[in-house]
Design a protein around this motif. Structure first.
Motif, PDB file in Angstrom:
ATOM      1  N   GLU A 112       0.829  -1.207   0.000  1.00  0.00           N
ATOM      2  CA  GLU A 112       0.000   0.000   0.000  1.00  0.00           C
ATOM      3  C   GLU A 112       0.864   1.258   0.000  1.00  0.00           C
ATOM      4  OE1 GLU A 112      -2.475  -0.462   3.422  1.00  0.00           O
ATOM      5  OE2 GLU A 112      -3.813  -1.874   2.422  1.00  0.00           O
ATOM      6  N   THR A 113       1.952   1.229   0.757  1.00  0.00           N
ATOM      7  CA  THR A 113       2.857   2.373   0.815  1.00  0.00           C
ATOM      8  C   THR A 113       3.515   2.621  -0.543  1.00  0.00           C
ATOM      9  OG1 THR A 113       3.285   1.893   3.133  1.00  0.00           O
ATOM     10  CG2 THR A 113       4.820   3.362   2.042  1.00  0.00           C
ATOM     11  N   GLU A 116       0.960   4.351  -2.719  1.00  0.00           N
ATOM     12  CA  GLU A 116       0.792   5.750  -2.296  1.00  0.00           C
ATOM     13  C   GLU A 116       2.002   6.600  -2.681  1.00  0.00           C
ATOM     14  OE1 GLU A 116       0.137   5.340   1.879  1.00  0.00           O
ATOM     15  OE2 GLU A 116      -1.825   4.405   1.615  1.00  0.00           O
ATOM     16  N   THR A 120       1.959   9.808  -5.220  1.00  0.00           N
ATOM     17  CA  THR A 120       2.452  11.101  -4.724  1.00  0.00           C
ATOM     18  C   THR A 120       3.552  11.660  -5.632  1.00  0.00           C
ATOM     19  OG1 THR A 120       1.944  10.482  -2.456  1.00  0.00           O
ATOM     20  CG2 THR A 120       3.500  12.282  -2.756  1.00  0.00           C
TER      21      THR A 120
END
Length: 150
Positions: A112-113, A116, A120
């Motif tokens: 998930e990181t 993200e 970003t």
């Protein structure tokens, strides 16, 4: 009781741990280099103090489709990077923790990181450094003892 054998044993253990950590950092560098030659690399990290930590790296083409995925997870420095199956051909923007249900929780969070972080960076932002486990503990302890302003 003799003090010096304990100091020497601690010194040897520290040097051994540093050597093994260097080997693991080299493994990261080699794996990152392999993926970087294929395309962009999205990296997700889940740090663990007393639990398993993980690093996930997705090699992504210009359209955002995942070409290759690797993961490392574990508590010790003996962990090695392994292929993370199930992501090839998927767009990184549509990935989730459900895509790797059989993996440890730390790998799911790192996945998930990575998603993200990719979103970003592609939007022109910067990724904030995640707080260390010691920093998280300090924040929790100070929040218990400080009065919240309303």
């Amino acid at each position: 009781m003799n003090f010096w054998p304990i100091v020497v044993a601690l010194g040897v253990a520290y040097i051994l741990q540093m050597g093994l950590a260097i080997i693991q950092m080299k493994s990261f560098t080699v794996t990152y280099g392999e993926l970087r030659r294929k395309g962009k690399v999205a990296i997700g990290i889940k740090k663990g103090a007393f639990s398993s930590g993980a690093i996930v790296m997705h090699c992504v083409d210009d359209a955002g489709d995942i070409l290759d995925s690797r993961r490392i997870s574990g508590v010790t420095v003996f962990s090695k990077f392994r292929v993370l199956p199930g992501f090839e051909g998927k767009n990184i923007r549509s990935t989730s923790a459900d895509d790797c249900r059989r993996q440890p929780k730390s790998v799911r969070r790192a996945t998930e990181t990575a998603r993200e972080n990719y979103i970003t960076i592609m939007a022109g932002g910067t990724v904030a450094e995640p707080e260390s486990p010691l920093g998280q503990l300090t924040t929790k302890i100070t929040s218990v003892f400080t009065k919240r302003k309303e």
